[in-house]
Write an enzyme that holds these catalytic residues in place. Structure first.
Site, PDB file in Angstrom:
ATOM      1  N   ARG A   1       0.786  -1.188   0.000  1.00  0.00           N
ATOM      2  CA  ARG A   1       0.000   0.000   0.000  1.00  0.00           C
ATOM      3  C   ARG A   1       0.836   1.263   0.000  1.00  0.00           C
ATOM      4  NH1 ARG A   1      -3.760  -1.755   4.980  1.00  0.00           N
ATOM      5  NH2 ARG A   1      -2.622  -3.715   4.912  1.00  0.00           N
TER       6      ARG A   1
ATOM      7  N   ASP B   1       7.561   2.277  -2.798  1.00  0.00           N
ATOM      8  CA  ASP B   1       7.791   3.342  -1.824  1.00  0.00           C
ATOM      9  C   ASP B   1       9.245   3.345  -1.339  1.00  0.00           C
ATOM     10  OD1 ASP B   1       7.491   0.978  -0.385  1.00  0.00           O
ATOM     11  OD2 ASP B   1       6.158   1.824   1.131  1.00  0.00           O
TER      12      ASP B   1
ATOM     13  N   ASP C   1      14.337  -1.583   0.658  1.00  0.00           N
ATOM     14  CA  ASP C   1      15.013  -1.793   1.934  1.00  0.00           C
ATOM     15  C   ASP C   1      15.974  -2.982   1.766  1.00  0.00           C
ATOM     16  OD1 ASP C   1      15.264  -1.266   4.754  1.00  0.00           O
ATOM     17  OD2 ASP C   1      13.909  -2.920   5.172  1.00  0.00           O
TER      18      ASP C   1
ATOM     19  N   LYS D   1      17.204   2.667   0.773  1.00  0.00           N
ATOM     20  CA  LYS D   1      18.097   2.521   1.934  1.00  0.00           C
ATOM     21  C   LYS D   1      19.190   1.535   1.549  1.00  0.00           C
ATOM     22  CE  LYS D   1      14.428   2.521   5.428  1.00  0.00           C
ATOM     23  NZ  LYS D   1      13.924   1.738   6.577  1.00  0.00           N
TER      24      LYS D   1
ATOM     25  N   PHE E   1      13.988   4.186  10.315  1.00  0.00           N
ATOM     26  CA  PHE E   1      12.596   3.853  10.032  1.00  0.00           C
ATOM     27  C   PHE E   1      11.828   5.136   9.754  1.00  0.00           C
ATOM     28  CE2 PHE E   1       8.313   2.334  10.617  1.00  0.00           C
ATOM     29  CZ  PHE E   1       8.381   1.100   9.996  1.00  0.00           C
ATOM     30  N   VAL E   2      11.123   5.157   8.623  1.00  0.00           N
ATOM     31  CA  VAL E   2      10.434   6.389   8.224  1.00  0.00           C
ATOM     32  C   VAL E   2       8.940   6.141   8.005  1.00  0.00           C
ATOM     33  CG1 VAL E   2      12.480   7.443   7.169  1.00  0.00           C
ATOM     34  CG2 VAL E   2      10.989   5.994   5.765  1.00  0.00           C
TER      35      VAL E   2
ATOM     36  N   ASP F   1       3.816   3.694   6.263  1.00  0.00           N
ATOM     37  CA  ASP F   1       3.219   3.554   7.603  1.00  0.00           C
ATOM     38  C   ASP F   1       4.158   2.969   8.639  1.00  0.00           C
ATOM     39  OD1 ASP F   1       3.161   0.866   6.394  1.00  0.00           O
ATOM     40  OD2 ASP F   1       2.028   0.333   8.180  1.00  0.00           O
TER      41      ASP F   1
ATOM     42  N   ARG G   1       0.333   7.207   7.422  1.00  0.00           N
ATOM     43  CA  ARG G   1       0.422   7.229   5.954  1.00  0.00           C
ATOM     44  C   ARG G   1       0.021   8.598   5.402  1.00  0.00           C
ATOM     45  NH1 ARG G   1       1.032   1.955   3.856  1.00  0.00           N
ATOM     46  NH2 ARG G   1       0.009   0.318   5.028  1.00  0.00           N
TER      47      ARG G   1
HETATM   48  P1  IMP Z   1      12.183  -4.911   1.284  1.00  0.00           P
HETATM   49  O1  IMP Z   1      11.658  -6.181   0.695  1.00  0.00           O
HETATM   50  O2  IMP Z   1      12.952  -5.168   2.559  1.00  0.00           O
HETATM   51  O3  IMP Z   1      12.956  -4.065   0.312  1.00  0.00           O
HETATM   52  O4  IMP Z   1      10.894  -4.182   1.796  1.00  0.00           O
HETATM   53  C1  IMP Z   1      10.383  -3.045   1.258  1.00  0.00           C
HETATM   54  C2  IMP Z   1       9.100  -2.732   2.005  1.00  0.00           C
HETATM   55  O5  IMP Z   1       9.315  -2.707   3.421  1.00  0.00           O
HETATM   56  C3  IMP Z   1       8.649  -1.343   1.639  1.00  0.00           C
HETATM   57  O6  IMP Z   1       7.817  -1.379   0.503  1.00  0.00           O
HETATM   58  C4  IMP Z   1       7.922  -0.922   2.883  1.00  0.00           C
HETATM   59  O7  IMP Z   1       6.581  -1.356   2.829  1.00  0.00           O
HETATM   60  C5  IMP Z   1       8.630  -1.639   4.009  1.00  0.00           C
HETATM   61  N1  IMP Z   1       9.590  -0.722   4.669  1.00  0.00           N
HETATM   62  C6  IMP Z   1      10.937  -0.720   4.528  1.00  0.00           C
HETATM   63  N2  IMP Z   1      11.498   0.269   5.249  1.00  0.00           N
HETATM   64  C7  IMP Z   1      10.464   0.912   5.849  1.00  0.00           C
HETATM   65  C8  IMP Z   1      10.395   2.073   6.715  1.00  0.00           C
HETATM   66  O8  IMP Z   1      11.382   2.716   7.087  1.00  0.00           O
HETATM   67  N3  IMP Z   1       9.139   2.430   7.116  1.00  0.00           N
HETATM   68  C9  IMP Z   1       8.017   1.760   6.742  1.00  0.00           C
HETATM   69  N4  IMP Z   1       8.046   0.702   5.931  1.00  0.00           N
HETATM   70  C10 IMP Z   1       9.253   0.283   5.477  1.00  0.00           C
END
Ligand code: IMP
Length: 188
Positions: free
Chosen positions: A45, A102, A105, A133, A154-155, A161, A167
């Site tokens: 989302r 969004d 990570d 990140k 963490f943002v 969210d 959000r």
């Molecule tokens: P990844 O698979 O670890 O790259 O996850 C990415 C997803 O983790 C993003 O689409 C977000 O939904 C969530 N996420 C990663 N970092 C943050 C953060 O700092 N705040 C909130 N959600 C995050």
């Protein structure tokens, strides 16, 4: 589930985001200027605010579709599993596709989604992430366009969210957790 108390400090202002979205839209429009109708795929989302602003800046014919992926760590393994909770409504074979995320990570979500979409043989598959990140990356994936590189913090806000809160903040804020307390002291 009780949440830890936290406050939110502004990291990227609404004005800076708007200016960056405008710049990115110009670059994307240049890349896809010969495209019939670009399929812009928002990953739910967290990307819903970003995609809404981005498509309104894009001077291109676009179609908008959504996918929802959920990733979670498996405590017994070092790998991450990603589940597709909602798939696209439309076909993308032979089409030009832009995936809108969004935050990248660890990278598992984007890598998994790109793998699925690539197997459907789009003509061109590109990605944009509002935030990156790089310090957290566990799998080698990089969006073609990135709004802002941020440190390992963490943002929330601008669609993103913490436990389904915040959000609707118009800016990106870093979450500062207080030592111990169960009450949420700062909400959206
Ligand atoms: P990844 O698979 O670890 O790259 O996850 C990415 C997803 O983790 C993003 O689409 C977000 O939904 C969530 N996420 C990663 N970092 C943050 C953060 O700092 N705040 C909130 N959600 C995050």
């Amino acid at each position: 589930m009780p949440q830890r108390a936290y406050v939110i400090e502004q990291m990227i202002s609404a004005k800076s985001i708007a200016a960056r979205v405008e710049e990115l839209a110009i670059e994307i429009a240049a890349e896809f200027r010969d495209t019939d109708k670009l399929v812009v795929v928002g990953l739910l989302r967290g990307s819903f605010v970003f995609i809404a602003d981005l498509v309104r800046e894009l001077e291109l014919p676009v179609e908008v579709d959504f996918m929802e992926a959920s990733s979670y760590g498996n405590a017994t393994q070092s790998t991450r599993e990603v589940r597709i909770l909602k798939d696209l409504r439309g076909e993308i074979a032979g089409r030009d596709v832009l995936v809108v995320e969004d935050i990248v990570d660890t990278g598992y979500t984007l890598a998994h989604v790109l793998g699925i979409l690539r197997s459907r043989r789009p003509a061109r598959l590109r990605t944009i992430a509002l935030l990156d990140k790089p310090a957290r990356r566990e799998t080698p994936v990089r969006a073609d366009w990135i709004g802002f590189e941020i440190p390992d913090e963490f943002v929330v806000g601008y669609g993103i969210d913490y436990a389904q809160r915040n959000r609707n903040l118009p800016y990106i804020g870093r979450v500062r957790f207080s030592a111990e307390d169960d009450a949420v002291t700062s909400g959206s």
